[in-house]
Design a protein around this motif. Structure first.
Motif, PDB file in Angstrom:
ATOM      1  N   ALA A  13       0.675  -1.337   0.390  1.00 25.99           N
ATOM      2  CA  ALA A  13      -0.390  -0.063   0.174  1.00 25.99           C
ATOM      3  C   ALA A  13       0.858   0.785  -0.431  1.00 25.99           C
ATOM      4  O   ALA A  13       2.367   0.938   0.981  1.00 25.99           O
ATOM      5  CB  ALA A  13      -1.527  -0.224   0.838  1.00 25.99           C
ATOM      6  N   TYR A  14       0.418   2.104  -0.782  1.00 29.00           N
ATOM      7  CA  TYR A  14       1.431   3.369  -0.977  1.00 29.00           C
ATOM      8  C   TYR A  14       1.981   4.367   0.332  1.00 29.00           C
ATOM      9  O   TYR A  14       2.290   4.773   0.819  1.00 29.00           O
ATOM     10  CB  TYR A  14       1.164   4.317  -2.602  1.00 29.00           C
ATOM     11  N   GLY A  15       0.318   5.035   1.220  1.00 32.73           N
ATOM     12  CA  GLY A  15       0.111   4.889   2.264  1.00 32.73           C
ATOM     13  C   GLY A  15       0.555   7.235   2.099  1.00 32.73           C
ATOM     14  O   GLY A  15      -0.084   7.298   3.132  1.00 32.73           O
ATOM     15  N   ASP A  16       0.254   7.171   0.501  1.00 32.08           N
ATOM     16  CA  ASP A  16       1.143   9.455   1.111  1.00 32.08           C
ATOM     17  C   ASP A  16       0.433   9.362   0.438  1.00 32.08           C
ATOM     18  O   ASP A  16       1.186  10.193  -0.977  1.00 32.08           O
ATOM     19  CB  ASP A  16       2.287   9.027   1.241  1.00 32.08           C
ATOM     20  N   ILE A  17      -0.527   9.075  -1.194  1.00 28.15           N
ATOM     21  CA  ILE A  17      -1.041   9.812  -2.486  1.00 28.15           C
ATOM     22  C   ILE A  17      -1.659  11.161  -1.877  1.00 28.15           C
ATOM     23  O   ILE A  17      -2.657  11.468  -0.847  1.00 28.15           O
ATOM     24  CB  ILE A  17      -2.346   9.047  -2.732  1.00 28.15           C
ATOM     25  N   LYS A  18      -0.972  11.643  -2.523  1.00 30.20           N
ATOM     26  CA  LYS A  18      -1.355  13.273  -2.966  1.00 30.20           C
ATOM     27  C   LYS A  18      -0.615  14.130  -4.059  1.00 30.20           C
ATOM     28  O   LYS A  18       0.318  13.613  -4.896  1.00 30.20           O
ATOM     29  CB  LYS A  18      -1.167  14.417  -2.100  1.00 30.20           C
ATOM     30  N   PRO A  19      -1.216  15.380  -4.307  1.00 32.31           N
ATOM     31  CA  PRO A  19      -0.715  15.737  -5.987  1.00 32.31           C
ATOM     32  C   PRO A  19       0.990  16.257  -5.645  1.00 32.31           C
ATOM     33  O   PRO A  19       1.511  15.936  -6.702  1.00 32.31           O
ATOM     34  CB  PRO A  19      -1.608  17.486  -6.185  1.00 32.31           C
ATOM     35  N   GLU A  20       0.651  16.308  -4.377  1.00 29.56           N
ATOM     36  CA  GLU A  20       2.615  17.298  -4.883  1.00 29.56           C
ATOM     37  C   GLU A  20       3.367  15.661  -5.147  1.00 29.56           C
ATOM     38  O   GLU A  20       4.710  15.191  -5.331  1.00 29.56           O
ATOM     39  CB  GLU A  20       2.709  16.975  -3.398  1.00 29.56           C
ATOM     40  N   ASN A  21       2.862  14.053  -5.190  1.00 31.95           N
ATOM     41  CA  ASN A  21       3.781  13.059  -4.965  1.00 31.95           C
ATOM     42  C   ASN A  21       3.179  12.714  -6.303  1.00 31.95           C
ATOM     43  O   ASN A  21       3.967  11.604  -6.309  1.00 31.95           O
ATOM     44  CB  ASN A  21       3.941  11.980  -4.003  1.00 31.95           C
ATOM     45  N   CYS A  22       2.546  13.567  -7.093  1.00 33.67           N
ATOM     46  CA  CYS A  22       2.510  12.741  -8.662  1.00 33.67           C
ATOM     47  C   CYS A  22       3.563  14.135  -9.802  1.00 33.67           C
ATOM     48  O   CYS A  22       2.833  14.339  -9.421  1.00 33.67           O
ATOM     49  CB  CYS A  22       1.031  13.407  -9.003  1.00 33.67           C
ATOM     50  N   LEU A  23       3.946  13.364 -10.509  1.00 34.71           N
ATOM     51  CA  LEU A  23       5.422  13.945 -11.071  1.00 34.71           C
ATOM     52  C   LEU A  23       4.684  14.209 -12.301  1.00 34.71           C
ATOM     53  O   LEU A  23       4.221  12.634 -13.183  1.00 34.71           O
ATOM     54  CB  LEU A  23       6.518  13.434 -10.683  1.00 34.71           C
ATOM     55  N   ILE A  24       4.794  14.746 -13.363  1.00 40.39           N
ATOM     56  CA  ILE A  24       4.649  15.227 -14.814  1.00 40.39           C
ATOM     57  C   ILE A  24       5.329  15.311 -15.161  1.00 40.39           C
ATOM     58  O   ILE A  24       6.318  15.699 -15.350  1.00 40.39           O
ATOM     59  CB  ILE A  24       3.257  16.342 -15.557  1.00 40.39           C
ATOM     60  N   TYR A  25       5.851  13.773 -16.032  1.00 42.56           N
ATOM     61  CA  TYR A  25       7.312  13.951 -17.067  1.00 42.56           C
ATOM     62  C   TYR A  25       6.970  13.299 -18.392  1.00 42.56           C
ATOM     63  O   TYR A  25       5.834  12.185 -18.892  1.00 42.56           O
ATOM     64  CB  TYR A  25       7.768  12.406 -16.358  1.00 42.56           C
ATOM     65  N   LYS A  26       7.444  15.191 -18.679  1.00 40.23           N
ATOM     66  CA  LYS A  26       6.422  14.461 -20.501  1.00 40.23           C
ATOM     67  C   LYS A  26       4.535  14.176 -20.614  1.00 40.23           C
ATOM     68  O   LYS A  26       4.528  15.059 -20.057  1.00 40.23           O
ATOM     69  CB  LYS A  26       7.465  13.242 -21.476  1.00 40.23           C
ATOM     70  N   ASP A  27       4.416  12.679 -20.954  1.00 39.84           N
ATOM     71  CA  ASP A  27       3.188  13.042 -21.496  1.00 39.84           C
ATOM     72  C   ASP A  27       2.884  11.948 -20.172  1.00 39.84           C
ATOM     73  O   ASP A  27       1.502  11.244 -20.130  1.00 39.84           O
ATOM     74  CB  ASP A  27       2.118  12.757 -22.531  1.00 39.84           C
ATOM     75  N   THR A  28       3.804  11.723 -19.042  1.00 32.73           N
ATOM     76  CA  THR A  28       2.884  10.437 -18.279  1.00 32.73           C
ATOM     77  C   THR A  28       3.240  10.579 -16.465  1.00 32.73           C
ATOM     78  O   THR A  28       4.081  11.624 -15.871  1.00 32.73           O
ATOM     79  CB  THR A  28       4.154   9.526 -18.473  1.00 32.73           C
ATOM     80  N   LEU A  29       2.306  10.465 -16.108  1.00 35.69           N
ATOM     81  CA  LEU A  29       2.265  11.245 -14.715  1.00 35.69           C
ATOM     82  C   LEU A  29       2.741  10.005 -13.766  1.00 35.69           C
ATOM     83  O   LEU A  29       1.970   8.812 -14.077  1.00 35.69           O
ATOM     84  CB  LEU A  29       0.473  10.785 -13.931  1.00 35.69           C
ATOM     85  N   LYS A  30       4.127   9.968 -13.512  1.00 33.33           N
ATOM     86  CA  LYS A  30       4.190   9.391 -12.170  1.00 33.33           C
ATOM     87  C   LYS A  30       4.848   9.430 -10.611  1.00 33.33           C
ATOM     88  O   LYS A  30       4.196  10.403 -10.434  1.00 33.33           O
ATOM     89  CB  LYS A  30       5.756   9.275 -12.847  1.00 33.33           C
ATOM     90  N   ILE A  31       4.480   8.661 -10.307  1.00 33.42           N
ATOM     91  CA  ILE A  31       4.506   8.298  -8.563  1.00 33.42           C
ATOM     92  C   ILE A  31       5.384   8.344  -7.798  1.00 33.42           C
ATOM     93  O   ILE A  31       6.621   7.855  -8.152  1.00 33.42           O
ATOM     94  CB  ILE A  31       3.492   7.294  -7.678  1.00 33.42           C
TER      95      ILE A  31
END
Length: 220
Positions: A13-31
């Motif tokens: 389980a990830y345990g800390d999902i929030k926008p700040e931990n979602c990074l956009i690299y080109k056309d891909t969102l990476k956790i």
């Protein structure tokens, strides 16, 4: 959703999902930032140590808890254009009757984040709450079933407003908005702990339904 579903498939389980931990690299969102990720099976739980704004109402870490956090992230992403159009901070007025709350604590927040921090049903999420960080998380995990359901009711009200705004702004079609907000509501449902009856859907199911609404091409 795809990334979290893959993580859950590994028994974590990830345990800390929030926008700040979602990074956009080109056309891909990476956790990113797996510092609070814990190895827990589908029906196992652990102590929650992540951001309280995105914490599940049951206040514990689990794969189903990630589903709730992902729902709040999706609300935050989809509501931003509506907030920009109206030049407001949140779609629904927050409700607080607790003098221990520091309403200034949410002054830099927008949308569902501000709503959760200011709403009386989410007392432990407010940074101005009288308890410290660890005590707040312990408080979250000790809530009654009624308190948990009150939180879901508050989130459901927000989702209803979001659906209306998405339709009025023509960001989504009526059908897309209805199905998407039904999905959000099912992702945010209470998760019963004592009798081990889980009403909240899994991340895998959430992903499948999301793809059905918006298309299955994850490259876009």
């Amino acid at each position: 959703l795809d990334g979290l579903a893959n993580l859950h498939a590994t028994g974590r389980a990830y345990g800390d999902i929030k926008p700040e931990n979602c990074l956009i690299y080109k056309d891909t969102l990476k956790i990113s930032d797996f510092g609070k990720t814990v190895k827990v099976g589908k029906d196992e739980v652990a102590s929650y140590k992540g951001n309280t704004r995105y914490a599940p109402p049951e206040g514990i870490l689990s794969q189903k808890g990630d589903v709730y956090g992902a729902a709040i992230v999706l609300i935050r992403l989809f509501e931003e254009e509506c907030l920009k159009d109206k030049k407001i901070d949140t779609l629904v007025e927050s409700v607080s009757e607790d003098k221990k709350f520091d309403m200034k604590a949410s002054s830099k927040l927008r949308g569902i984040e501000k709503y959760v921090v200011d709403h009386k049903a989410f007392s432990a999420s407010n940074p101005g709450f009288s308890l410290g960080g660890l005590a707040r998380r312990a408080f979250m995990a000790s809530k009654s079933e009624k308190e948990i359901r009150d939180q879901h009711r508050a989130i459901s009200i927000y989702i209803t407003y979001l659906k209306s705004e998405l339709i009025k702004s023509k960001k989504l079609s009526s059908k897309e908005a209805k199905e998407f907000c039904e999905l959000l509501n099912d992702m945010a449902k209470p998760r019963k702990i004592d009798d081990e009856v889980e009403d909240r859907i899994t991340m895998e199911e959430a992903l499948k339904r999301y793809q059905k609404i918006f298309g299955s091409d994850l490259s876009n």
